[in-house]
Design a protein around this motif. Structure first.
Motif, mmCIF file in Angstrom:
data_model
loop_
_atom_site.group_PDB
_atom_site.id
_atom_site.type_symbol
_atom_site.label_atom_id
_atom_site.label_comp_id
_atom_site.label_asym_id
_atom_site.label_seq_id
_atom_site.Cartn_x
_atom_site.Cartn_y
_atom_site.Cartn_z
ATOM 1 N N PRO A 54 7.445 20.633 30.236
ATOM 2 C CA PRO A 54 8.549 20.456 31.232
ATOM 3 C C PRO A 54 8.756 20.873 32.393
ATOM 4 O O PRO A 54 8.233 22.021 32.545
ATOM 5 N N VAL A 55 8.514 20.550 33.778
ATOM 6 C CA VAL A 55 8.609 21.558 35.128
ATOM 7 C C VAL A 55 9.633 20.662 36.071
ATOM 8 O O VAL A 55 9.814 19.485 35.527
ATOM 9 N N LYS A 56 10.670 21.855 36.696
ATOM 10 C CA LYS A 56 11.437 21.162 37.513
ATOM 11 C C LYS A 56 11.394 20.645 38.827
ATOM 12 O O LYS A 56 9.937 21.075 39.322
ATOM 13 N N ALA A 57 11.739 19.043 39.135
ATOM 14 C CA ALA A 57 11.160 19.196 40.627
ATOM 15 C C ALA A 57 11.235 20.432 41.261
ATOM 16 O O ALA A 57 9.981 20.008 42.363
ATOM 17 N N TYR A 58 11.910 21.026 42.121
ATOM 18 C CA TYR A 58 12.178 21.617 42.803
ATOM 19 C C TYR A 58 10.289 23.006 42.510
ATOM 20 O O TYR A 58 10.276 23.545 43.450
ATOM 21 N N LEU A 83 5.214 7.580 39.623
ATOM 22 C CA LEU A 83 4.591 8.092 37.434
ATOM 23 C C LEU A 83 5.168 7.633 36.514
ATOM 24 O O LEU A 83 4.625 6.886 35.745
ATOM 25 N N GLU A 84 6.683 7.835 37.017
ATOM 26 C CA GLU A 84 7.284 7.118 35.310
ATOM 27 C C GLU A 84 7.386 5.977 35.585
ATOM 28 O O GLU A 84 7.744 5.662 34.401
ATOM 29 N N ARG A 85 7.341 5.682 36.473
ATOM 30 C CA ARG A 85 7.463 3.745 35.987
ATOM 31 C C ARG A 85 6.343 3.281 35.773
ATOM 32 O O ARG A 85 5.893 2.441 34.511
ATOM 33 N N ARG A 91 11.245 12.067 32.810
ATOM 34 C CA ARG A 91 11.878 13.128 33.289
ATOM 35 C C ARG A 91 12.345 13.110 31.567
ATOM 36 O O ARG A 91 12.995 11.682 31.706
ATOM 37 N N ILE A 92 13.045 14.063 31.436
ATOM 38 C CA ILE A 92 13.854 14.499 30.590
ATOM 39 C C ILE A 92 15.220 15.109 30.721
ATOM 40 O O ILE A 92 15.521 16.376 31.394
ATOM 41 N N TYR A 98 10.372 17.712 34.466
ATOM 42 C CA TYR A 98 9.574 15.486 34.497
ATOM 43 C C TYR A 98 7.961 16.486 33.163
ATOM 44 O O TYR A 98 8.034 17.676 33.185
ATOM 45 N N VAL A 99 7.696 15.656 32.941
ATOM 46 C CA VAL A 99 6.741 16.614 32.170
ATOM 47 C C VAL A 99 5.711 15.001 31.779
ATOM 48 O O VAL A 99 6.186 14.233 32.347
ATOM 49 N N ALA A 100 4.365 15.167 32.122
ATOM 50 C CA ALA A 100 2.873 14.495 31.962
ATOM 51 C C ALA A 100 3.445 13.802 31.027
ATOM 52 O O ALA A 100 4.079 14.160 29.104
ATOM 53 N N CYS A 101 3.131 12.883 30.490
ATOM 54 C CA CYS A 101 3.201 11.838 29.765
ATOM 55 C C CYS A 101 1.407 12.501 28.537
ATOM 56 O O CYS A 101 0.548 12.728 28.979
ATOM 57 N N THR A 102 1.940 12.338 27.704
ATOM 58 C CA THR A 102 1.517 12.559 26.269
ATOM 59 C C THR A 102 0.508 11.356 25.463
ATOM 60 O O THR A 102 0.187 11.470 24.614
ATOM 61 N N SER A 103 1.176 10.043 25.534
ATOM 62 C CA SER A 103 0.764 9.208 25.073
ATOM 63 C C SER A 103 0.009 7.779 25.222
ATOM 64 O O SER A 103 0.212 6.768 24.807
#
Ligand SMILES: [Zn+2]
Ligand SMILES: [Zn+2]
Ligand SMILES: [Zn+2]
Length: 158
Positions: A54-58, A83-85, A91-92, A98-103
């Motif tokens: 997970p990475v913070k937006a900033y 990307l979320e949509r 978004r956690i 935020y994290v890339a989806c792994t599924s």
């Protein structure tokens, strides 16, 4: 042990070629759906995949430019929203990251197991999504996004 538990969950630096391939795959898949990955969307996805956590937006804003130039915040937030949509990133909320989806993308309920010690997160398929969907149906809600967050300790930190 004795030592404070502060190991990093990573197995070494990410494979840049694998990240590039993954980004190209997403690009092709969305193009087939008639969607366009703008350079900003591609770049944010690349940053998320490269981070592998997970990475913070900033931090995304700060890392955005190849030349070390930060992005304009709305550019990154809009890309994240897209990307979320598309189910490509999540978004956690509990760690505002935020994290890339792994599924494998597409619309899906995401569930995260989050280690409060080392920060490792794991996306698992959500076992409660079906029940939640039925409850929403009964209540007349249309669910747009589901993210379930569970906190605890990963196997290495227990
Ligand atoms: Zn996912
Ligand atoms: Zn841990
Ligand atoms: Zn730990």
């Amino acid at each position: 042990m004795g030592d404070a538990c502060h190991h990093h969950p990573h197995d070494g630096p990410p494979d840049i070629d694998a990240v590039r391939r993954a980004v190209a795959d997403v690009d092709a898949r969305l193009a087939a759906d008639g969607e366009r990955m703008t350079p900003a969307r591609l770049r944010v996805l690349e940053l998320l995949l490269t981070a592998g956590e997970p990475v913070k937006a900033y931090d995304l804003i700060a890392r955005f430019g190849d030349d070390g130039q930060p992005a304009k915040p709305p550019t990154v937030y809009r890309a994240l929203e897209f990307l979320e949509r598309k189910g490509l990133a999540h978004r956690i909320a509990s760690i505002s990251a935020y994290v890339a989806c792994t599924s494998g993308g597409r619309d899906h309920a995401a569930a995260f197991l989050i280690c409060d010690c080392c920060g490792a997160t794991e996306e698992v398929s959500s076992p409660v999504a079906g029940d939640l969907g039925r409850a929403a149906e009964t209540a007349g809600y249309a669910i747009e996004r589901t993210t379930i967050e569970a906190h605890g300790r990963c196997p290495a930190c227990q």
